[in-house]
Scaffold this motif. Structure first.
Motif, mmCIF file in Angstrom:
data_model
loop_
_atom_site.group_PDB
_atom_site.id
_atom_site.type_symbol
_atom_site.label_atom_id
_atom_site.label_comp_id
_atom_site.label_asym_id
_atom_site.label_seq_id
_atom_site.Cartn_x
_atom_site.Cartn_y
_atom_site.Cartn_z
ATOM 1 N N GLY A 124 2.712 39.364 53.989
ATOM 2 C CA GLY A 124 4.024 39.021 52.351
ATOM 3 C C GLY A 124 4.960 39.685 52.437
ATOM 4 O O GLY A 124 5.655 39.480 51.786
ATOM 5 N N ALA A 125 5.907 40.218 53.589
ATOM 6 C CA ALA A 125 6.909 41.366 53.700
ATOM 7 C C ALA A 125 8.315 40.359 53.707
ATOM 8 O O ALA A 125 7.754 39.367 54.443
ATOM 9 C CB ALA A 125 6.820 41.965 54.473
ATOM 10 N N ALA A 126 9.004 40.464 53.439
ATOM 11 C CA ALA A 126 10.682 40.423 53.509
ATOM 12 C C ALA A 126 11.221 40.793 55.298
ATOM 13 O O ALA A 126 11.138 41.613 54.550
ATOM 14 C CB ALA A 126 10.998 40.013 52.353
ATOM 15 N N VAL A 127 11.126 40.082 56.117
ATOM 16 C CA VAL A 127 11.438 41.122 56.782
ATOM 17 C C VAL A 127 13.102 40.158 57.779
ATOM 18 O O VAL A 127 13.117 39.018 57.952
ATOM 19 C CB VAL A 127 10.313 40.585 58.284
ATOM 20 N N THR A 128 13.878 41.072 58.212
ATOM 21 C CA THR A 128 14.708 41.048 59.093
ATOM 22 C C THR A 128 14.746 41.499 60.019
ATOM 23 O O THR A 128 13.939 42.925 60.211
ATOM 24 C CB THR A 128 16.461 41.538 58.492
ATOM 25 N N LEU A 129 14.618 41.161 61.562
ATOM 26 C CA LEU A 129 15.161 41.871 62.956
ATOM 27 C C LEU A 129 16.392 42.166 63.178
ATOM 28 O O LEU A 129 16.952 40.638 63.158
ATOM 29 C CB LEU A 129 14.027 40.992 63.771
ATOM 30 N N LEU A 130 17.311 43.286 63.577
ATOM 31 C CA LEU A 130 18.033 43.277 63.940
ATOM 32 C C LEU A 130 17.855 43.384 65.770
ATOM 33 O O LEU A 130 18.159 44.228 66.204
ATOM 34 C CB LEU A 130 19.251 44.466 63.981
ATOM 35 N N GLU A 131 18.604 42.282 66.251
ATOM 36 C CA GLU A 131 18.761 42.732 68.371
ATOM 37 C C GLU A 131 20.214 42.630 69.116
ATOM 38 O O GLU A 131 20.745 41.789 68.458
ATOM 39 C CB GLU A 131 18.013 41.185 69.212
ATOM 40 N N ARG A 132 20.712 43.750 69.173
ATOM 41 C CA ARG A 132 21.707 43.831 70.043
ATOM 42 C C ARG A 132 21.917 43.002 70.876
ATOM 43 O O ARG A 132 23.077 41.579 70.679
ATOM 44 C CB ARG A 132 22.328 45.485 70.381
#
Ligand code: FAD
Ligand code: GLY
Length: 328
Positions: free
Chosen positions: A24-32
């Motif tokens: 249920g979490a709102a997730v953002t993922l950063l990848e270079r």
């Protein structure tokens, strides 16, 4: 606002993101770069707690993770339609390892033809196997996107800004980014963001093609392993080198891998070489990954999976989701 901001799009960041999102979490993922360009792309994909002779806490984690694998792959394949070359093909180990069965020369020949008669037997690990990590990472990306995880590729985190025991924001190539909680999953490159004891251990690898697919079992020896994929590729690995981030394959390393491989499975001598590559394992002291708490209350760690991050992905996702779910 995002609940959890993940730094790093390898198998660990992606697996944690998916589990958090399912809870249920709102997730953002950063990848270079692009997701899965690091160790998760380079790996052999063995699921091999016994062959790797893991002991203590690491063995416990690895065995739990191995038992989670079928349902984890099932969950991903329900979303993506791809079981990512997951197979419990079994491993023949050339050195003693826990929970294995000794096979003499005749029994070994029944299990796998074409091995050198010099081997004189092997240890059979029936419950171990492999996943094709180069299929797994794209499948995880697809699953993550279908769960509405925001994946931002080409975004580099340059600094983790802190105040007392809190992360206040990330300084990124896109500017300042903020979240409720943060997860560090930056593999071998972790030290460039936080002074944690994670360092690279280079591994050189190569692959060949065996069109009749005679090799069916993984063979695991001293400083050598052969991993037959379902499409006829044989992955041969791997060196373990403490040389920082020095890129490239070296002729002597490739020669060493090939001569050991040929001495175990002579047919290798006549197979075409497809590719050579290298990658950087995220080494942590005692080979134990750092999972969970950091010195900052709203920053969790999932780094240092060294030789077994593909294997440890499902259990890492469970541990980190349990950790990050707790109200801060
Ligand atoms: P990575 O896959 O390296 O991902 C880290 C990501 O973080 C990278 O994509 C990187 O670009 C990104 N990143 C880093 N810094 C930043 C930043 N500042 N901003 C934005 N993004 C950033 N494991 C097994 O279980 N079985 C095996 O058979 C096996 N064989 C292996 C063979 C070799 C040769 C190697 C090198 C590894 C092998 N491993 C194996 C180990 C496994 O590959 C690793 O433990 C695992 O992939 C680690 O995953 P990760 O997501 O932590 O790291
Ligand atoms: N687990 C295999 C390797 O790291 O080379």
């Amino acid at each position: 606002m995002t609940d959890v901001l993940i730094i790093g799009g390898g198998v660990i960041g992606l697996a944690c993101g998916i589990e958090l999102s399912l809870r249920g979490a709102a997730v953002t993922l950063l990848e270079r770069h692009n997701c899965g360009n690091g160790a998760s792309w380079a790996a052999a994909g063995m699921l091999a707690p016994g062959a790797e002779t893991l002991t203590g806490e690491l063995a416990d984690l690895a065995l739990q993770s191995l038992s989670l694998y079928p349902q984890w792959i099932n969950q991903i394949s329900k979303i993506t339609g791809d079981s990512c070359g997951y197979q419990k093909c079994g491993i023949l180990a050339l050195q003693a390892c826990p929970n294995s069965q000794w096979l003499n020369t005749e029994q070994l020949a029944e299990k796998q033809t074409g091995l050198s008669p010099e081997l004189g037997g092997a240890y059979w690990l029936e419950s171990e196997g492999q996943v094709d990590n180069r299929k797994l990472v794209p499948a995880l990306v697809l699953a993550a996107r279908s769960l509405q995880i925001k994946i931002l590729e080409g975004v580099e985190v340059n600094r983790i800004a802190t105040n007392n025991n809190q992360v206040t924001h990330l300084e990124t190539s896109l500017g300042k980014m903020q979240s409720d909680r943060y997860l560090l999953a930056t593999g071998a490159w972790t030290k460039s963001l936080l002074p944690l004891p994670i360092s690279p251990r280079k591994g050189q690898m190569l692959s060949l093609h065996e069109s009749d697919r005679t090799l069916q079992k993984i063979i695991y020896g001293d400083q050598i392993y052969l991993v037959p994929r379902g499409d006829g590729r044989i992955i041969v690995g791997a060196t373990v080198e403490d040389v920082g981030f020095l890129p490239g394959n070296r002729a002597a390393s490739v020669q060493h891998l090939l001569s050991r491989a040929i001495s175990i499975y002579p047919a290798i001598a006549n197979l075409p070489i497809l590719d050579t590559w290298w990658g950087f394992r995220p080494y942590a002291p005692n080979e134990l990954p750092l999972l969970g708490t950091s010195e900052y209350e709203n920053l969790a760690l999932a780094v240092g999976h060294y030789r077994n991050g593909i294997l440890l992905a499902p259990i890492t996702a469970q541990i980190l989701a349990n950790h990050l779910e707790k109200p801060k």
